[in-house]
Design a protein around this motif. Sequence first.
Motif, PDB file in Angstrom:
ATOM      1  N   ALA A 189      30.967 -65.790 -22.628  1.00  0.00           N
ATOM      2  CA  ALA A 189      30.310 -66.358 -23.812  1.00  0.00           C
ATOM      3  C   ALA A 189      28.863 -66.712 -23.500  1.00  0.00           C
ATOM      4  CB  ALA A 189      31.067 -67.588 -24.294  1.00  0.00           C
ATOM      5  N   ALA A 190      28.631 -67.308 -22.321  1.00  0.00           N
ATOM      6  CA  ALA A 190      27.257 -67.629 -21.930  1.00  0.00           C
ATOM      7  C   ALA A 190      26.416 -66.368 -21.809  1.00  0.00           C
ATOM      8  CB  ALA A 190      27.263 -68.404 -20.613  1.00  0.00           C
ATOM      9  N   PHE A 191      27.015 -65.303 -21.281  1.00  0.00           N
ATOM     10  CA  PHE A 191      26.302 -64.025 -21.182  1.00  0.00           C
ATOM     11  C   PHE A 191      25.955 -63.482 -22.563  1.00  0.00           C
ATOM     12  CE2 PHE A 191      26.888 -59.376 -21.419  1.00  0.00           C
ATOM     13  CZ  PHE A 191      25.759 -58.970 -20.709  1.00  0.00           C
ATOM     14  N   LEU A 192      26.929 -63.453 -23.477  1.00  0.00           N
ATOM     15  CA  LEU A 192      26.685 -62.929 -24.818  1.00  0.00           C
ATOM     16  C   LEU A 192      25.628 -63.740 -25.556  1.00  0.00           C
ATOM     17  CD1 LEU A 192      30.341 -62.111 -25.933  1.00  0.00           C
ATOM     18  CD2 LEU A 192      28.564 -60.472 -25.250  1.00  0.00           C
ATOM     19  N   ALA A 193      25.547 -65.024 -25.258  1.00  0.00           N
ATOM     20  CA  ALA A 193      24.539 -65.877 -25.885  1.00  0.00           C
ATOM     21  C   ALA A 193      23.165 -65.709 -25.255  1.00  0.00           C
ATOM     22  CB  ALA A 193      24.978 -67.342 -25.789  1.00  0.00           C
ATOM     23  N   GLY A 194      23.095 -64.952 -24.153  1.00  0.00           N
ATOM     24  CA  GLY A 194      21.822 -64.790 -23.456  1.00  0.00           C
ATOM     25  C   GLY A 194      21.438 -66.011 -22.654  1.00  0.00           C
ATOM     26  N   SER A 195      22.451 -66.817 -22.235  1.00  0.00           N
ATOM     27  CA  SER A 195      22.181 -68.077 -21.548  1.00  0.00           C
ATOM     28  C   SER A 195      22.267 -67.974 -20.031  1.00  0.00           C
ATOM     29  CB  SER A 195      23.164 -69.155 -22.032  1.00  0.00           C
ATOM     30  OG  SER A 195      23.023 -69.377 -23.416  1.00  0.00           O
ATOM     31  N   ILE A 196      22.602 -66.785 -19.501  1.00  0.00           N
ATOM     32  CA  ILE A 196      22.653 -66.617 -18.053  1.00  0.00           C
ATOM     33  C   ILE A 196      21.395 -65.868 -17.621  1.00  0.00           C
ATOM     34  CG2 ILE A 196      23.914 -65.680 -16.093  1.00  0.00           C
ATOM     35  CD1 ILE A 196      26.450 -65.839 -17.659  1.00  0.00           C
ATOM     36  N   PRO A 197      20.458 -66.512 -16.938  1.00  0.00           N
ATOM     37  CA  PRO A 197      19.217 -65.833 -16.536  1.00  0.00           C
ATOM     38  C   PRO A 197      19.430 -64.989 -15.302  1.00  0.00           C
ATOM     39  CG  PRO A 197      19.200 -68.092 -15.761  1.00  0.00           C
ATOM     40  CD  PRO A 197      20.489 -67.919 -16.530  1.00  0.00           C
ATOM     41  N   GLY A 198      18.370 -64.336 -14.895  1.00  0.00           N
ATOM     42  CA  GLY A 198      18.392 -63.592 -13.641  1.00  0.00           C
ATOM     43  C   GLY A 198      19.143 -62.290 -13.723  1.00  0.00           C
ATOM     44  N   GLY A 199      20.196 -62.175 -12.913  1.00  0.00           N
ATOM     45  CA  GLY A 199      20.903 -60.918 -12.766  1.00  0.00           C
ATOM     46  C   GLY A 199      21.573 -60.417 -14.017  1.00  0.00           C
ATOM     47  N   ALA A 200      21.838 -61.303 -14.999  1.00  0.00           N
ATOM     48  CA  ALA A 200      22.498 -60.858 -16.221  1.00  0.00           C
ATOM     49  C   ALA A 200      21.662 -59.820 -16.956  1.00  0.00           C
ATOM     50  CB  ALA A 200      22.782 -62.048 -17.133  1.00  0.00           C
ATOM     51  N   GLU A 254      31.339 -78.278 -14.982  1.00  0.00           N
ATOM     52  CA  GLU A 254      31.191 -77.410 -13.812  1.00  0.00           C
ATOM     53  C   GLU A 254      29.984 -76.529 -14.037  1.00  0.00           C
ATOM     54  OE1 GLU A 254      33.238 -73.509 -11.821  1.00  0.00           O
ATOM     55  OE2 GLU A 254      34.489 -74.893 -12.942  1.00  0.00           O
ATOM     56  N   GLU A 255      29.043 -76.551 -13.118  1.00  0.00           N
ATOM     57  CA  GLU A 255      27.860 -75.715 -13.267  1.00  0.00           C
ATOM     58  C   GLU A 255      28.185 -74.304 -12.820  1.00  0.00           C
ATOM     59  OE1 GLU A 255      23.203 -75.493 -11.840  1.00  0.00           O
ATOM     60  OE2 GLU A 255      24.398 -77.243 -11.424  1.00  0.00           O
ATOM     61  N   LEU A 256      27.942 -73.338 -13.689  1.00  0.00           N
ATOM     62  CA  LEU A 256      28.136 -71.950 -13.293  1.00  0.00           C
ATOM     63  C   LEU A 256      27.114 -71.587 -12.220  1.00  0.00           C
ATOM     64  CD1 LEU A 256      28.679 -70.317 -16.776  1.00  0.00           C
ATOM     65  CD2 LEU A 256      30.400 -70.841 -15.081  1.00  0.00           C
ATOM     66  N   PRO A 257      27.416 -70.639 -11.349  1.00  0.00           N
ATOM     67  CA  PRO A 257      26.512 -70.308 -10.243  1.00  0.00           C
ATOM     68  C   PRO A 257      25.314 -69.497 -10.716  1.00  0.00           C
ATOM     69  CG  PRO A 257      28.434 -68.869 -10.192  1.00  0.00           C
ATOM     70  CD  PRO A 257      28.681 -69.887 -11.269  1.00  0.00           C
ATOM     71  N   THR A 258      24.434 -70.150 -11.463  1.00  0.00           N
ATOM     72  CA  THR A 258      23.209 -69.519 -11.923  1.00  0.00           C
ATOM     73  C   THR A 258      22.074 -70.512 -11.716  1.00  0.00           C
ATOM     74  OG1 THR A 258      23.221 -70.367 -14.191  1.00  0.00           O
ATOM     75  CG2 THR A 258      24.564 -68.427 -13.754  1.00  0.00           C
ATOM     76  N   PRO A 259      20.819 -70.053 -11.770  1.00  0.00           N
ATOM     77  CA  PRO A 259      19.699 -70.967 -11.592  1.00  0.00           C
ATOM     78  C   PRO A 259      19.366 -71.752 -12.852  1.00  0.00           C
ATOM     79  CG  PRO A 259      18.902 -68.723 -11.844  1.00  0.00           C
ATOM     80  CD  PRO A 259      20.400 -68.655 -11.777  1.00  0.00           C
ATOM     81  N   ALA A 260      20.262 -71.819 -13.836  1.00  0.00           N
ATOM     82  CA  ALA A 260      19.983 -72.558 -15.059  1.00  0.00           C
ATOM     83  C   ALA A 260      19.873 -74.050 -14.758  1.00  0.00           C
ATOM     84  CB  ALA A 260      21.095 -72.306 -16.083  1.00  0.00           C
ATOM     85  N   LEU A 316      31.874 -56.650 -14.842  1.00  0.00           N
ATOM     86  CA  LEU A 316      32.686 -57.751 -14.324  1.00  0.00           C
ATOM     87  C   LEU A 316      32.200 -58.225 -12.957  1.00  0.00           C
ATOM     88  CD1 LEU A 316      36.253 -56.513 -15.337  1.00  0.00           C
ATOM     89  CD2 LEU A 316      34.691 -57.994 -16.612  1.00  0.00           C
ATOM     90  N   ASP A 317      32.020 -57.307 -12.026  1.00  0.00           N
ATOM     91  CA  ASP A 317      31.570 -57.706 -10.691  1.00  0.00           C
ATOM     92  C   ASP A 317      30.179 -58.332 -10.721  1.00  0.00           C
ATOM     93  OD1 ASP A 317      33.951 -56.884  -9.656  1.00  0.00           O
ATOM     94  OD2 ASP A 317      33.183 -55.094  -8.645  1.00  0.00           O
ATOM     95  N   PRO A 318      29.188 -57.726 -11.395  1.00  0.00           N
ATOM     96  CA  PRO A 318      27.859 -58.355 -11.417  1.00  0.00           C
ATOM     97  C   PRO A 318      27.843 -59.748 -12.034  1.00  0.00           C
ATOM     98  CG  PRO A 318      27.699 -56.058 -12.090  1.00  0.00           C
ATOM     99  CD  PRO A 318      29.165 -56.376 -12.015  1.00  0.00           C
ATOM    100  N   LEU A 319      28.718 -59.994 -13.021  1.00  0.00           N
ATOM    101  CA  LEU A 319      28.733 -61.301 -13.687  1.00  0.00           C
ATOM    102  C   LEU A 319      29.708 -62.275 -13.038  1.00  0.00           C
ATOM    103  CD1 LEU A 319      28.550 -60.317 -17.471  1.00  0.00           C
ATOM    104  CD2 LEU A 319      26.701 -61.117 -15.980  1.00  0.00           C
ATOM    105  N   GLY A 320      30.452 -61.827 -12.032  1.00  0.00           N
ATOM    106  CA  GLY A 320      31.384 -62.715 -11.361  1.00  0.00           C
ATOM    107  C   GLY A 320      32.642 -63.009 -12.151  1.00  0.00           C
ATOM    108  N   LEU A 321      33.046 -62.086 -13.024  1.00  0.00           N
ATOM    109  CA  LEU A 321      34.271 -62.264 -13.812  1.00  0.00           C
ATOM    110  C   LEU A 321      35.444 -61.680 -13.016  1.00  0.00           C
ATOM    111  CD1 LEU A 321      32.985 -61.362 -17.402  1.00  0.00           C
ATOM    112  CD2 LEU A 321      32.856 -63.525 -16.153  1.00  0.00           C
ATOM    113  N   THR A 322      35.872 -62.405 -12.011  1.00  0.00           N
ATOM    114  CA  THR A 322      36.848 -61.888 -11.059  1.00  0.00           C
ATOM    115  C   THR A 322      38.278 -61.935 -11.572  1.00  0.00           C
ATOM    116  OG1 THR A 322      37.039 -64.076 -10.031  1.00  0.00           O
ATOM    117  CG2 THR A 322      35.373 -62.571  -9.137  1.00  0.00           C
TER     118      THR A 322
END
Length: 481
Positions: free
Chosen positions: A260-271, A16-22, A203-209
């Motif tokens: 985990a993707a955020f902590l790894a620095g793998s989510i570009p853009g808004g993160a 499943e592709e996370l909703p990011t421009p990666a 949570l809201d900015p990263l979509g962790l609902t």
Amino acid sequence: MTYKSDELPINEVRAEELPTPALTVSELLPETRRALLHRLAVGQAQGRTPSLVGAVVRSGHRVWSGGRSMIEGHAPDENTQYRIGSITKTFIAVLVLRLRDEGLLDLADPLEQHLPGTAAGRATIRELLSHTAGLAAETPGPWWERTDGSLRPELGNLLEEQPFRHPAGERYHYSNPGYALLGALVSKLRRQPWSEVLRQEVLDPLGLTRTTLLPQSPHAGGFAVHPWADVMLPEPLTDTGLMAPAGQLWSTAADLARWAAFLAGSIPGGAEKVLAGTTLAEMRRPACGPDDDWTSSYGLGLQLVRVDGRLLVGHTGSMPGFLASLWLSEEDDVAAVTLTNVTAGPDLLMVGPDLIRIVAEREPLLPSAWRPFTDADPELLALTGPWYWGPTALALHLRAERALELTALSGPARTSRFLPEPDGSWTGLDGYYAGEPLRVVRADDGSVSHLDLAGFVLTRGPYHPAAVTPGDVDPQGWHAG
């Protein structure tokens, strides 16, 4: 609940592709998915847990998730909430570092400066983040994880009058009350509950609902399993009050995969608006000395462990009725999350590292394609090639965006990567020279005389008599003796 002896149900979710421009990541191979599912099933069976759910992330995308349950047709999925225990601390650390990055505090500040009146006031914020303040591991009084937070209505109830077990900064000593104080610090400086700050700022900015302070349906119930018999009893689902920053949060495999993707620095853009990539990298570096056998350390809110030679960064979690783990391997670009609803079980916390190993070994990361860069500065190109620290042969390489890399030409040597600074110098990024300056020193005629690396002189020849070398060099140069 009823037990079945026939085949237990299995849920599996494919890529499943996370909703990011990666970039899109290919689905894992069927053989890899089968191996991941097998490891999850073995963990659930041997760990004697009511349920176990896991997820794998690669290049910022959740590429697999699966669940296993004792109840046929009722396996958990990636959206089922579990209590995540001390993984909560990773969220608290991000909130504190946001305050630091905004200039509202310094990690060297004593807690008393911002949160006066606690018995731990002399501990610095960095020491609290890295568990090096020397504070007691637990609160006084009854077991805080199984008792209501109303028993500890004030911060003073979290610590004894003399709460320090070790001198500050001397050693790593895990402290749950220390993170409760950090949560109170966030609430004090933001002037609202830390849980609300977390929702608004992270949570809201990263979509962790599906990450919440208290459980929301669908969620798992927590259980203890008898050590010598296959019977269970429910664990209390308590609200721990002021101790909540140490382990209160509930989350899902899907949310934690994105975390985990955020902590790894793998989510570009808004993160980047949540926390800068440089600060995330700071979290992942050791902030205290490794243990005696060099297998573990602690960063700023993150654990670092070596498992079978692989460096993993993340955190485990444990609360009555629940175990959780989140681990990432930067080298393999793989992360894994596991969540289970049992107080204790054999090797359940090893399932996550094994999921990473399975993916890394069966589908090793492809290196990025080599690409040239077109903006090479001729003066920087002229600096490349062999340099010598005394008789030690080194090579200087020019990388993209004016970065430099120093490598060994033969034998052991101190190597590092260097990032450019506005004043024309460079700063070491890693290794022995991390944070140290590299400067080009020119002669009166403008030609390059030597490189000054943290006070060491690098020259174009090994101990050449005409070179600028500290100390005397035999004017005869190199000779037989």
